[in-house]
Design a protein around this motif. Sequence first.
Motif, short mmCIF file in Angstrom:
data_model
loop_
_atom_site.label_atom_id
_atom_site.label_comp_id
_atom_site.label_asym_id
_atom_site.label_seq_id
_atom_site.Cartn_x
_atom_site.Cartn_y
_atom_site.Cartn_z
N ILE A 126 0.83 -1.21 0.00
CA ILE A 126 0.00 0.00 0.00
C ILE A 126 0.86 1.27 0.00
O ILE A 126 0.63 2.17 -0.82
N PRO A 127 1.87 1.38 0.87
CA PRO A 127 2.75 2.57 0.77
C PRO A 127 3.46 2.67 -0.58
O PRO A 127 3.58 3.77 -1.14
N VAL A 128 3.92 1.54 -1.11
CA VAL A 128 4.60 1.55 -2.42
C VAL A 128 3.64 2.03 -3.51
O VAL A 128 4.01 2.85 -4.37
N GLY A 129 2.41 1.53 -3.50
CA GLY A 129 1.43 1.95 -4.50
C GLY A 129 1.09 3.43 -4.40
O GLY A 129 0.95 4.12 -5.42
N ARG B 92 0.24 -2.88 -7.40
CA ARG B 92 -0.22 -2.40 -8.70
C ARG B 92 -1.66 -1.90 -8.64
O ARG B 92 -2.00 -0.88 -9.25
N MET B 93 -2.52 -2.60 -7.89
CA MET B 93 -3.90 -2.15 -7.75
C MET B 93 -3.97 -0.83 -6.99
O MET B 93 -4.78 0.06 -7.32
N THR B 94 -3.14 -0.67 -5.95
CA THR B 94 -3.11 0.58 -5.18
C THR B 94 -2.71 1.74 -6.07
O THR B 94 -3.32 2.82 -6.03
N ARG B 95 -1.70 1.53 -6.89
CA ARG B 95 -1.25 2.60 -7.80
C ARG B 95 -2.35 2.98 -8.78
O ARG B 95 -2.65 4.17 -8.97
N SER B 96 -2.98 1.98 -9.39
CA SER B 96 -4.03 2.26 -10.38
C SER B 96 -5.22 2.97 -9.74
O SER B 96 -5.76 3.93 -10.30
N SER B 97 -5.62 2.50 -8.57
CA SER B 97 -6.77 3.10 -7.89
C SER B 97 -6.46 4.54 -7.46
O SER B 97 -7.31 5.44 -7.59
N MET B 98 -5.27 4.76 -6.94
CA MET B 98 -4.89 6.11 -6.51
C MET B 98 -4.79 7.07 -7.69
O MET B 98 -5.22 8.23 -7.60
N LEU B 99 -4.26 6.60 -8.81
CA LEU B 99 -4.17 7.46 -10.00
C LEU B 99 -5.56 7.87 -10.49
O LEU B 99 -5.75 9.01 -10.95
N GLU B 100 -6.51 6.96 -10.39
CA GLU B 100 -7.87 7.28 -10.81
C GLU B 100 -8.51 8.30 -9.88
O GLU B 100 -9.21 9.21 -10.32
N SER C 206 0.51 -7.76 -6.53
CA SER C 206 -0.86 -7.48 -7.00
C SER C 206 -1.45 -6.27 -6.29
O SER C 206 -2.05 -5.38 -6.91
N VAL C 207 -1.29 -6.22 -4.98
CA VAL C 207 -1.86 -5.12 -4.19
C VAL C 207 -1.15 -3.80 -4.53
O VAL C 207 -1.80 -2.74 -4.62
#
Length: 458
Positions: free
Chosen positions: A261-264, A338-346, A335-336
Motif C-alpha cells: 500500500i505505501p509503495v502503491g 499495482r492495484m493501489t497505484r491504479s486506484s490512486m491514479l484514478e 498485485s496489491v
Amino acid sequence: MIKRNAFKYLLYILGFPIHLITLLFYRSKQKNDTYSSILEEVKASFIASGVENEWSNEYKEQYIRKQAFFNRQVKEQEMNEEIKRLMEEKLSKRVFEKANEISKQKGVRQLTYDTYFQSLLEKPFFLLLTFIPGILMYLLLIIYSNPYVQFIFERLIMSVFVIAGVSILVFTILYLSPFDSAANLLGEAATKEQIAAFNQMHGLDLPYLSQLWNALKGIATFNLGASFTGNEDVATSIANKFPITLIIAVFSLLMAVVIAIPVGIISATRQNSFLDYSFMFIALIGLSIPNFWQGLIFILNFSIKLQWLPATYSPQNWLSIIMPVIVLGTGLTASVARMTRSSMLEIINEDYIITAKAKGLNERQVLWKHAVGNAMIPIITVIGLLFGGMLGGAAVTEKVFNISGIGSYIVDKQFIPDIPAIMGGVIYIAITISLVNVLIDILYAFFDPRIRSKMKQL
C-alpha cells in the motif's frame, strides 16, 4: 422489513401461533374500527350527492370524443365498462382522501393487521407472554432492526446457499469421475469381491441421490465422515491442518499490506518518476515469478548455501515459516501494489480532489483525508480475494516447503479420489471464502459512507 413481502411472509411463518391468535382479536377489533365507519360514511355521502352521475357524463363525453378522433365506432358495452372502471378508481381515491382528512382531524388511525400487531409489540406484557412461542420471530425482528446486522445476516444466508451449491457441484463431478477409489486404494491385485465390499462399506454402491443426500446431511450436521485412506476423521484432519495455513496466510497478508500500500501510494503520487518505474518493475517481477521456482531458489540459497533458514517447515522452529511467508506473500504484495497505484491514479484526478487542492488543503491532507479512503474499495477487493485463496491452501508452496496444510491435503486426496476428504476440503474452502467476502462487504461500508447510506435504506 414489513415492506418486503418475502420477509413479511417469513415473519408470519415463524410466529404462526401468535399471529393466529392475534388475527382473531384483530377481527373483533375491526368490527368496531372507527376508521372503517368513517370510510363507509364518506362513501355513502359521495353516492348520495349524485356526483357519480356528473362523472359518468364527463367520462362518456371524453370516451366519445376519443373514439371520434381516431375514427372508431363507439361500442356501448366497452364504453360502459371503461366508464365504470374510471368511476370506481376516482370514487375510491376521493373517498380515501376525504376519510384520511377527517381521521386526522379526529385523531383516528387506520386499523390494519400490520399496525395492530405493531401496537401490540409496544406492550411489554404482550412480549413477555409470547416470547417463548415467538422466539424465532423476535430474533428475526431484532436482526432486522439494525441495518448492519441485517446486512451481515443476509450475506451469511447467501453463503449457506453458495456452500450447498458448491457441495452439490463438486460431489457430482466426483461421482462422474472415471477414477475408481476402491481400485486405486486396494491395488491391481484386488478381487471383485474386495472392491464390492469396499464400495458397500463406504456407501459407494448406493444410487447418486442417496450418496448426495448422505453427503449433504453430513455437511449440515458437521459430520464429514472418515477418509478412505487411514480411516481418519475428516473434520479433525482439517482442524489440525488449518492453523498453519491460517498463520502463513495472515503473515503473508500483513507483509503485503505493510509493503504494497505505501509503495502503491508513492508510485501514484510520483507518477512516471524513477521510483514509480522501479517499484512497478519489481512488482511485475513479483507477479511473474512462479511460487515453486521462487521457493526452490530460496531453499538453494538461504538453506543449502548460506544455511540461514531451515529448508522445510517445522512447528518447533519459528524461522522455518519465514521463507513460505515471503514466497506466498510475493505475488500478493505485487498485485496489491499495482492495484493501489491504479486506484490512486484514478482518484487523484477526480474533480473533488482538484477542488480540495484549490481550497488550500496541503497535499498530505488531500491524500489521506480524501484520496486514500476512496481508493481503498478496489484494493480491499483484491486483498480479500487473494487472501481467501491463500486460506483455501497454497498447495504449491506447501509442497515445496513440506508443510502439512489444507492445500497439500486436498491435492493428496483428489487423485484417489478420497470423496469424504475432498468434500471436507471443498466445504472448508467455500466457508472460508464466503466469510472473507462478508468481511470485505463490511470493510466496504467502513471506508465508503455511500455504502453505509444504502445499507440503512434496505
